[in-house]
Design a protein around this motif. Structure first.
Motif, PDB file in Angstrom:
ATOM      1  N   GLU A 164       0.549   1.776  -9.055  1.00 24.28           N
ATOM      2  CA  GLU A 164      -0.344   0.906  -9.817  1.00 24.28           C
ATOM      3  C   GLU A 164      -1.506   1.731 -10.363  1.00 24.28           C
ATOM      4  O   GLU A 164      -1.836   2.791  -9.833  1.00 24.28           O
ATOM      5  CB  GLU A 164      -0.922  -0.185  -8.907  1.00 24.28           C
ATOM      6  N   ARG A 165      -2.148   1.185 -11.385  1.00 21.73           N
ATOM      7  CA  ARG A 165      -3.397   1.780 -11.850  1.00 21.73           C
ATOM      8  C   ARG A 165      -4.442   1.526 -10.771  1.00 21.73           C
ATOM      9  O   ARG A 165      -4.366   0.518 -10.050  1.00 21.73           O
ATOM     10  CB  ARG A 165      -3.826   1.140 -13.166  1.00 21.73           C
ATOM     11  N   PRO A 166      -5.429   2.402 -10.620  1.00 21.94           N
ATOM     12  CA  PRO A 166      -6.405   2.221  -9.540  1.00 21.94           C
ATOM     13  C   PRO A 166      -7.124   0.877  -9.577  1.00 21.94           C
ATOM     14  O   PRO A 166      -7.327   0.258  -8.527  1.00 21.94           O
ATOM     15  CB  PRO A 166      -7.385   3.378  -9.738  1.00 21.94           C
ATOM     16  N   ASP A 167      -7.490   0.383 -10.749  1.00 16.91           N
ATOM     17  CA  ASP A 167      -8.198  -0.903 -10.788  1.00 16.91           C
ATOM     18  C   ASP A 167      -7.280  -2.053 -10.385  1.00 16.91           C
ATOM     19  O   ASP A 167      -7.680  -2.967  -9.658  1.00 16.91           O
ATOM     20  CB  ASP A 167      -8.817  -1.142 -12.162  1.00 16.91           C
ATOM     21  N   GLN A 202       0.298  15.321  -9.740  1.00 16.86           N
ATOM     22  CA  GLN A 202       1.700  14.997  -9.471  1.00 16.86           C
ATOM     23  C   GLN A 202       2.053  13.591  -9.973  1.00 16.86           C
ATOM     24  O   GLN A 202       3.176  13.142  -9.821  1.00 16.86           O
ATOM     25  CB  GLN A 202       1.956  15.054  -7.958  1.00 16.86           C
ATOM     26  N   ALA A 203       1.079  12.933 -10.562  1.00 11.47           N
ATOM     27  CA  ALA A 203       1.294  11.565 -11.041  1.00 11.47           C
ATOM     28  C   ALA A 203       2.207  11.580 -12.254  1.00 11.47           C
ATOM     29  O   ALA A 203       2.098  12.437 -13.123  1.00 11.47           O
ATOM     30  CB  ALA A 203      -0.034  10.915 -11.392  1.00 11.47           C
ATOM     31  N   PRO A 204       3.121  10.604 -12.324  1.00  9.83           N
ATOM     32  CA  PRO A 204       3.979  10.524 -13.513  1.00  9.83           C
ATOM     33  C   PRO A 204       3.151  10.083 -14.705  1.00  9.83           C
ATOM     34  O   PRO A 204       2.116   9.424 -14.556  1.00  9.83           O
ATOM     35  CB  PRO A 204       5.009   9.463 -13.134  1.00  9.83           C
ATOM     36  N   ILE A 248       0.836  -1.203   0.000  1.00  8.95           N
ATOM     37  CA  ILE A 248       0.000   0.000   0.000  1.00  8.95           C
ATOM     38  C   ILE A 248       0.870   1.253   0.000  1.00  8.95           C
ATOM     39  O   ILE A 248       0.599   2.207  -0.728  1.00  8.95           O
ATOM     40  CB  ILE A 248      -0.952  -0.009   1.221  1.00  8.95           C
ATOM     41  N   LYS A 249       1.926   1.230   0.792  1.00 11.58           N
ATOM     42  CA  LYS A 249       2.801   2.398   0.906  1.00 11.58           C
ATOM     43  C   LYS A 249       3.535   2.685  -0.405  1.00 11.58           C
ATOM     44  O   LYS A 249       3.681   3.842  -0.806  1.00 11.58           O
ATOM     45  CB  LYS A 249       3.815   2.154   2.027  1.00 11.58           C
ATOM     46  N   THR A 250       3.998   1.641  -1.083  1.00  9.41           N
ATOM     47  CA  THR A 250       4.841   1.864  -2.261  1.00  9.41           C
ATOM     48  C   THR A 250       4.087   1.892  -3.576  1.00  9.41           C
ATOM     49  O   THR A 250       4.569   2.480  -4.539  1.00  9.41           O
ATOM     50  CB  THR A 250       5.929   0.781  -2.359  1.00  9.41           C
ATOM     51  N   ARG A 251       2.920   1.272  -3.670  1.00  9.99           N
ATOM     52  CA  ARG A 251       2.270   1.130  -4.962  1.00  9.99           C
ATOM     53  C   ARG A 251       0.924   1.851  -5.067  1.00  9.99           C
ATOM     54  O   ARG A 251       0.203   1.672  -6.037  1.00  9.99           O
ATOM     55  CB  ARG A 251       2.055  -0.356  -5.281  1.00  9.99           C
ATOM     56  N   HIS A 252       0.552   2.641  -4.074  1.00  9.49           N
ATOM     57  CA  HIS A 252      -0.737   3.322  -4.124  1.00  9.49           C
ATOM     58  C   HIS A 252      -0.792   4.293  -5.299  1.00  9.49           C
ATOM     59  O   HIS A 252       0.207   4.908  -5.661  1.00  9.49           O
ATOM     60  CB  HIS A 252      -0.997   4.077  -2.817  1.00  9.49           C
ATOM     61  N   PRO A 253      -1.965   4.403  -5.938  1.00  5.14           N
ATOM     62  CA  PRO A 253      -2.074   5.373  -7.035  1.00  5.14           C
ATOM     63  C   PRO A 253      -2.147   6.792  -6.468  1.00  5.14           C
ATOM     64  O   PRO A 253      -2.514   7.005  -5.316  1.00  5.14           O
ATOM     65  CB  PRO A 253      -3.384   4.979  -7.731  1.00  5.14           C
ATOM     66  N   TYR A 254      -1.759   7.721  -7.287  1.00  2.16           N
ATOM     67  CA  TYR A 254      -1.820   9.120  -6.872  1.00  2.16           C
ATOM     68  C   TYR A 254      -3.275   9.556  -6.761  1.00  2.16           C
ATOM     69  O   TYR A 254      -4.110   9.172  -7.567  1.00  2.16           O
ATOM     70  CB  TYR A 254      -1.101  10.017  -7.880  1.00  2.16           C
ATOM     71  N   GLN A 268      11.264  10.509 -12.906  1.00  2.00           N
ATOM     72  CA  GLN A 268      10.364  11.384 -12.184  1.00  2.00           C
ATOM     73  C   GLN A 268      10.963  11.636 -10.807  1.00  2.00           C
ATOM     74  O   GLN A 268      11.699  10.809 -10.275  1.00  2.00           O
ATOM     75  CB  GLN A 268       8.984  10.724 -12.041  1.00  2.00           C
ATOM     76  N   PRO A 269      10.635  12.754 -10.190  1.00  2.00           N
ATOM     77  CA  PRO A 269      11.210  13.034  -8.873  1.00  2.00           C
ATOM     78  C   PRO A 269      10.870  11.960  -7.854  1.00  2.00           C
ATOM     79  O   PRO A 269      11.661  11.658  -6.989  1.00  2.00           O
ATOM     80  CB  PRO A 269      10.579  14.369  -8.481  1.00  2.00           C
ATOM     81  N   ASP A 270       9.705  11.310  -7.948  1.00  2.89           N
ATOM     82  CA  ASP A 270       9.307  10.329  -6.951  1.00  2.89           C
ATOM     83  C   ASP A 270       9.981   8.984  -7.175  1.00  2.89           C
ATOM     84  O   ASP A 270       9.955   8.133  -6.313  1.00  2.89           O
ATOM     85  CB  ASP A 270       7.788  10.125  -6.987  1.00  2.89           C
ATOM     86  N   GLN A 271      10.601   8.781  -8.361  1.00  2.37           N
ATOM     87  CA  GLN A 271      11.156   7.471  -8.653  1.00  2.37           C
ATOM     88  C   GLN A 271      12.676   7.467  -8.615  1.00  2.37           C
ATOM     89  O   GLN A 271      13.292   6.517  -9.036  1.00  2.37           O
ATOM     90  CB  GLN A 271      10.651   7.002 -10.012  1.00  2.37           C
TER      91      GLN A 271
END
Length: 183
Positions: A100-103, A41-43, A26-32, A89-92
């Motif tokens: 991940e994609r939301p679905d 801010q999403a890449p 959840i911490k690392t793969r949550h969608p923006y 990207q700055p976050d990566q």
């Protein structure tokens, strides 16, 4: 097969591992999240990789190299070109995986939650199968006295069998001592 307490400890350890993995996912793969009135801010989504190009083939009858080139191609194959470095990207920059994609994220959350619930149910089953639950202290003490008496009886029988064994060993020794060796 391990005893119930060991199985319970293993199940609890597994539950903790599942919880840690779930929180980390959840911490690392949550969608923006989209905030109305704020720029995203999403890449940008990563482009799909191009399918590999088939190498040009020459029609050879038996799979050998052409006669004019008995040891393969006359010129060495050009070195593979290095792929251009994608813009980070700055976050990566820290090497974390992209969101991940939301679905996909919601499907993974559903699976993680199902695994946690199944593990919790297994723990409940192991707890309910432990002895002593539902028994009063008096009935447990009575059972312990019964088992103690049974243990004393078995120990008495073992001591009798040991005495018989020693008697038979002595008798066998006397028989062997009484016989002579024949050449």
């Amino acid at each position: 097969m391990a005893d119930r307490l060991t199985q319970l400890q293993d199940a609890i350890d597994n539950q903790l591992t599942l919880m840690y993995a779930s929180i980390n996912y959840i911490k690392t793969r949550h969608p923006y999240g989209e905030i109305p009135g704020q720029p995203s801010q999403a890449p940008p989504p990563a482009p799909l990789p191009a399918p590999p190009q088939p190498a040009p083939s020459q029609s050879l009858t038996n799979g050998d190299a052409p006669p004019s080139q008995p040891n393969g191609p006359a010129q060495p194959a050009p070195p593979p070109q290095a792929a251009p470095a994608p813009e980070q990207q700055p976050d990566q920059r820290d090497g974390s995986p992209p969101p991940e994609r939301p679905d996909t994220f919601n499907a993974a959350l559903h699976e993680l939650a199902r695994d946690l619930v199944l593990q919790e149910q297994q723990i409940e089953l192991l707890i309910n199968s432990l002895p002593g639950l539902g028994n009063s202290e008096a009935s447990q003490e009575r059972r312990m006295r019964e088992l103690d008496a049974e243990l004393r009886e078995v120990e008495r029988e073992r001591a009798e069998a040991e005495e018989q064994r020693e008697g038979m060993v002595d008798a066998l020794g006397e028989v062997l001592a009484g016989t002579r060796r024949v050449h």
